[in-house]
Motif scaffolding. Structure first.
Motif, PDB file in Angstrom:
ATOM      1  N   MET A  84       0.841  -1.200   0.000  1.00  0.00           N
ATOM      2  CA  MET A  84       0.000   0.000   0.000  1.00  0.00           C
ATOM      3  C   MET A  84       0.878   1.252   0.000  1.00  0.00           C
ATOM      4  O   MET A  84       0.641   2.173  -0.786  1.00  0.00           O
ATOM      5  CB  MET A  84      -0.932   0.011   1.216  1.00  0.00           C
ATOM      6  CG  MET A  84      -2.056  -1.000   1.161  1.00  0.00           C
ATOM      7  SD  MET A  84      -3.302  -0.669  -0.089  1.00  0.00           S
ATOM      8  CE  MET A  84      -4.112   0.758   0.606  1.00  0.00           C
ATOM      9  N   ASN A  85       1.891   1.289   0.841  1.00  0.00           N
ATOM     10  CA  ASN A  85       2.801   2.440   0.879  1.00  0.00           C
ATOM     11  C   ASN A  85       3.556   2.603  -0.437  1.00  0.00           C
ATOM     12  O   ASN A  85       3.732   3.724  -0.924  1.00  0.00           O
ATOM     13  CB  ASN A  85       3.792   2.314   2.033  1.00  0.00           C
ATOM     14  CG  ASN A  85       3.149   2.596   3.370  1.00  0.00           C
ATOM     15  OD1 ASN A  85       2.175   3.337   3.470  1.00  0.00           O
ATOM     16  ND2 ASN A  85       3.698   2.004   4.420  1.00  0.00           N
ATOM     17  N   PHE A  86       4.003   1.493  -0.997  1.00  0.00           N
ATOM     18  CA  PHE A  86       4.731   1.546  -2.263  1.00  0.00           C
ATOM     19  C   PHE A  86       3.872   2.191  -3.355  1.00  0.00           C
ATOM     20  O   PHE A  86       4.311   3.121  -4.034  1.00  0.00           O
ATOM     21  CB  PHE A  86       5.169   0.136  -2.689  1.00  0.00           C
ATOM     22  CG  PHE A  86       5.742   0.079  -4.070  1.00  0.00           C
ATOM     23  CD1 PHE A  86       7.011   0.587  -4.325  1.00  0.00           C
ATOM     24  CD2 PHE A  86       5.028  -0.475  -5.116  1.00  0.00           C
ATOM     25  CE1 PHE A  86       7.539   0.542  -5.611  1.00  0.00           C
ATOM     26  CE2 PHE A  86       5.553  -0.527  -6.396  1.00  0.00           C
ATOM     27  CZ  PHE A  86       6.817  -0.008  -6.650  1.00  0.00           C
ATOM     28  N   TYR A  87       2.652   1.695  -3.514  1.00  0.00           N
ATOM     29  CA  TYR A  87       1.797   2.225  -4.588  1.00  0.00           C
ATOM     30  C   TYR A  87       1.315   3.645  -4.303  1.00  0.00           C
ATOM     31  O   TYR A  87       1.333   4.501  -5.196  1.00  0.00           O
ATOM     32  CB  TYR A  87       0.602   1.303  -4.841  1.00  0.00           C
ATOM     33  CG  TYR A  87       1.018  -0.015  -5.437  1.00  0.00           C
ATOM     34  CD1 TYR A  87       1.613  -0.084  -6.690  1.00  0.00           C
ATOM     35  CD2 TYR A  87       0.841  -1.204  -4.742  1.00  0.00           C
ATOM     36  CE1 TYR A  87       2.017  -1.282  -7.236  1.00  0.00           C
ATOM     37  CE2 TYR A  87       1.237  -2.418  -5.285  1.00  0.00           C
ATOM     38  CZ  TYR A  87       1.821  -2.448  -6.531  1.00  0.00           C
ATOM     39  OH  TYR A  87       2.219  -3.640  -7.072  1.00  0.00           O
ATOM     40  N   LEU A  88       0.901   3.920  -3.070  1.00  0.00           N
ATOM     41  CA  LEU A  88       0.357   5.243  -2.749  1.00  0.00           C
ATOM     42  C   LEU A  88       1.438   6.322  -2.630  1.00  0.00           C
ATOM     43  O   LEU A  88       1.259   7.422  -3.149  1.00  0.00           O
ATOM     44  CB  LEU A  88      -0.457   5.180  -1.451  1.00  0.00           C
ATOM     45  CG  LEU A  88      -1.743   4.369  -1.517  1.00  0.00           C
ATOM     46  CD1 LEU A  88      -2.331   4.185  -0.123  1.00  0.00           C
ATOM     47  CD2 LEU A  88      -2.764   5.015  -2.450  1.00  0.00           C
ATOM     48  N   LYS A  89       2.540   6.009  -1.986  1.00  0.00           N
ATOM     49  CA  LYS A  89       3.563   7.029  -1.738  1.00  0.00           C
ATOM     50  C   LYS A  89       4.653   7.063  -2.807  1.00  0.00           C
ATOM     51  O   LYS A  89       4.965   8.107  -3.350  1.00  0.00           O
ATOM     52  CB  LYS A  89       4.177   6.831  -0.353  1.00  0.00           C
ATOM     53  CG  LYS A  89       3.169   7.078   0.760  1.00  0.00           C
ATOM     54  CD  LYS A  89       3.767   6.858   2.124  1.00  0.00           C
ATOM     55  CE  LYS A  89       2.702   7.085   3.194  1.00  0.00           C
ATOM     56  NZ  LYS A  89       3.178   6.731   4.519  1.00  0.00           N
TER      57      LYS A  89
END
Length: 125
Positions: A84-89
């Motif tokens: 989630m962090n990889f894709y969003l941030k």
């Protein structure tokens, strides 16, 4: 039959990363635009945290742009915090309007995944 794969290998043909994706309409019943839907991204544990995932996603986004796909769409489990962090941030994806969390109702709020997307083509040539 319409599946596409992007595979990254070493000189020894050992697979370091791959992606499974398709080009398809955004809606089965009322299609408005063509999108790239990413079904799976896998990066070998020895190839993580060195930019392999970012490079793989960037190549897929470039393919989507070149083929004038409006968006790249993918699904991520909410429990997979690093993804989630990889894709969003890192990759600057957003929660898509079609994601269950964007709709009212207990069934939608209890979904264990989010649909994320990124616009890759604005429709102007």
């Amino acid at each position: 039959k319409d599946a596409r794969f992007l595979v990254v290998t070493e000189e020894t043909n050992r697979v370091l990363a791959f992606s499974h994706f398709r080009f398809e309409p955004d809606d089965e019943y009322k299609p408005l635009e063509e999108i790239m839907y990413i079904y799976e991204v896998q990066v070998d544990e020895h190839a993580r945290r060195v930019g392999m995932g970012r490079r793989l996603m960037s190549i897929m986004e470039l393919i989507a742009m070149r083929l004038q796909m409006r968006r790249v769409v993918l699904t991520v489990f909410k429990s997979n915090i690093s993804a989630m962090n990889f894709y969003l941030k890192t990759m600057k994806y957003s929660v898509d309007a079609t994601s269950p969390s964007q709709h009212e109702g207990e069934q939608n709020n209890s979904a264990d995944y989010e649909i994320l997307s990124k616009i890759t083509w604005n429709g102007i040539t």
